[in-house]
Design a protein around this motif. Structure first.
Motif, PDB file in Angstrom:
ATOM      1  N   GLU A  22       0.826  -1.207   0.000  1.00 43.78           N
ATOM      2  CA  GLU A  22       0.000   0.000   0.000  1.00 43.78           C
ATOM      3  C   GLU A  22       0.864   1.263   0.000  1.00 43.78           C
ATOM      4  N   MET A  23       1.917   1.262   0.805  1.00 49.20           N
ATOM      5  CA  MET A  23       2.779   2.437   0.945  1.00 49.20           C
ATOM      6  C   MET A  23       4.054   2.335   0.099  1.00 49.20           C
ATOM      7  N   ASN A  24       4.310   1.129  -0.440  1.00 45.43           N
ATOM      8  CA  ASN A  24       5.553   0.858  -1.163  1.00 45.43           C
ATOM      9  C   ASN A  24       6.775   1.171  -0.285  1.00 45.43           C
ATOM     10  N   ILE A  25       6.690   0.703   0.953  1.00 45.07           N
ATOM     11  CA  ILE A  25       7.739   0.964   1.944  1.00 45.07           C
ATOM     12  C   ILE A  25       8.086  -0.341   2.658  1.00 45.07           C
ATOM     13  N   LYS A  26       9.365  -0.565   2.889  1.00 44.79           N
ATOM     14  CA  LYS A  26       9.803  -1.638   3.768  1.00 44.79           C
ATOM     15  C   LYS A  26       9.960  -1.062   5.172  1.00 44.79           C
ATOM     16  N   ALA A  46      -0.258   5.301   7.675  1.00 44.86           N
ATOM     17  CA  ALA A  46      -1.081   5.067   6.494  1.00 44.86           C
ATOM     18  C   ALA A  46      -1.753   6.367   6.056  1.00 44.86           C
ATOM     19  N   LEU A  47      -2.096   6.431   4.790  1.00 42.64           N
ATOM     20  CA  LEU A  47      -2.813   7.589   4.261  1.00 42.64           C
ATOM     21  C   LEU A  47      -4.255   7.589   4.760  1.00 42.64           C
ATOM     22  N   PRO A  48      -4.896   8.756   4.808  1.00 42.70           N
ATOM     23  CA  PRO A  48      -6.306   8.797   5.236  1.00 42.70           C
ATOM     24  C   PRO A  48      -7.206   7.831   4.473  1.00 42.70           C
ATOM     25  N   SER A  49      -6.894   7.585   3.196  1.00 42.97           N
ATOM     26  CA  SER A  49      -7.710   6.661   2.392  1.00 42.97           C
ATOM     27  C   SER A  49      -7.696   5.241   2.965  1.00 42.97           C
TER      28      SER A  49
END
Length: 306
Positions: A22-26, A46-49
């Protein structure tokens, strides 16, 4: 790396890593050897969405614990701010019990439900900083935040900020995931307890550190018992064919919410009745093993002069 609580910059224990599509983050998860908080690196929420997809609770064990404690103030109309109020179920319960209620949540759809379904007038699509900016003179007898702290990039700053809008002798009431719950004990941590959903994990020592650093005094701490946890797991895992008949109604929820809610309530009552004896039998061994339920509930107080 961001240090979310005690400021320790080097004494950490590596726990695990997880990649968020979702965030493209490790995310890497560490434990501070000083205050014992577990935190993610990066501390990127996380984003508000993300929260548009979250199912809001119509009931929490904490709601009843709250009312049990504050019934001693029943002759006073206490003013409360509920942070992360969702669709307003808790605010509605408080309003019925004589509280003056204000709620904030950055989910605008949830705020709309709180207004239209429950008739809560003072609910706003703000985070705490935005609320303070819009209402700088507002003060509260109580501020509540159930299962909010573990989502935040700066939990310490959040508590310090809300402290400023508490009246003297005001209460901060909050809850977070219990580190003695069943899934943690059997090393099957739930998906929701990973970033970006949860950025921090707390135990008794890290909670104590937070309370001391923000100059509150603990009034009450209570762990949710395992009985409701067992019952919930049974109801989630075993569906029979009862839930299929409600799937169509679920799609029509917004069009016919009363019918849907009644149907779901009936389903829950049937399942609860069937599973009560099993849950009762399983309760005692879990209690003996000191297994707790999902939540840890705390009431802390800001005293005069603090």
């Amino acid at each position: 790396m961001i240090y979310p609580l005690c400021g320790n910059k080097k004494n950490f224990k590596y726990i695990e890593s997880v990649f968020s599509n979702e965030m493209n983050i490790k995310y890497e998860i560490f434990k501070c050897k000083n205050c014992e908080i577990e935190f993610s690196n990066p501390m990127k929420s996380a984003l508000p969405s993300h929260y548009q997809k979250v199912e809001y609770y119509s009931y929490r064990w904490e709601f009843i614990e709250f009312l049990k404690f504050f019934k001693i103030f029943k002759n006073k109309k206490l003013k409360i701010l509920d942070i992360g109020c969702g669709e307003g179920h808790f605010l509605y319960l408080l309003q019925k019990n004589g509280f003056e209620v204000v709620g904030i949540d950055f989910n605008e759809k949830a705020i709309k439900v709180a207004k239209e379904k429950f008739g809560i007038k003072r609910v706003y699509p703000f985070d705490l900083s935005e609320f303070i900016k819009n209402f700088p003179e507002e003060k509260f007898d109580i501020i509540s935040a159930f299962h909010i702290i573990e989502h935040l990039e700066d939990p310490l700053g959040f508590v310090l900020k809300l402290r400023k809008i508490l009246k003297e002798n005001g209460f901060f009431v909050f809850s977070l995931p219990n580190h003695r719950r069943l899934n943690v004990k059997i090393r099957e941590r739930e998906n929701w307890d990973y970033p970006p959903h949860h950025l921090t994990r707390w135990n008794d020592n890290s909670i104590q550190f937070l309370i001391k650093k923000t100059k509150f005094k603990i009034i009450k701490v209570k762990d949710e018992g395992p009985f409701d946890l067992i019952l919930d797991k049974l109801m989630q895992k075993i569906h029979f064919n009862l839930s299929k008949k409600f799937s169509k109604k679920e799609k029509d929820f917004r069009k016919n919410s009363e019918v849907f809610n009644h149907s779901i309530d009936e389903l829950k009552k049937i399942k609860k009745f069937l599973f009560l004896p099993i849950a009762f039998i399983l309760y005692f061994p879990l209690k003996f093993l000191k297994i707790k339920g999902i939540s840890k509930f705390l009431i802390v107080k800001k005293f005069n002069g603090d």
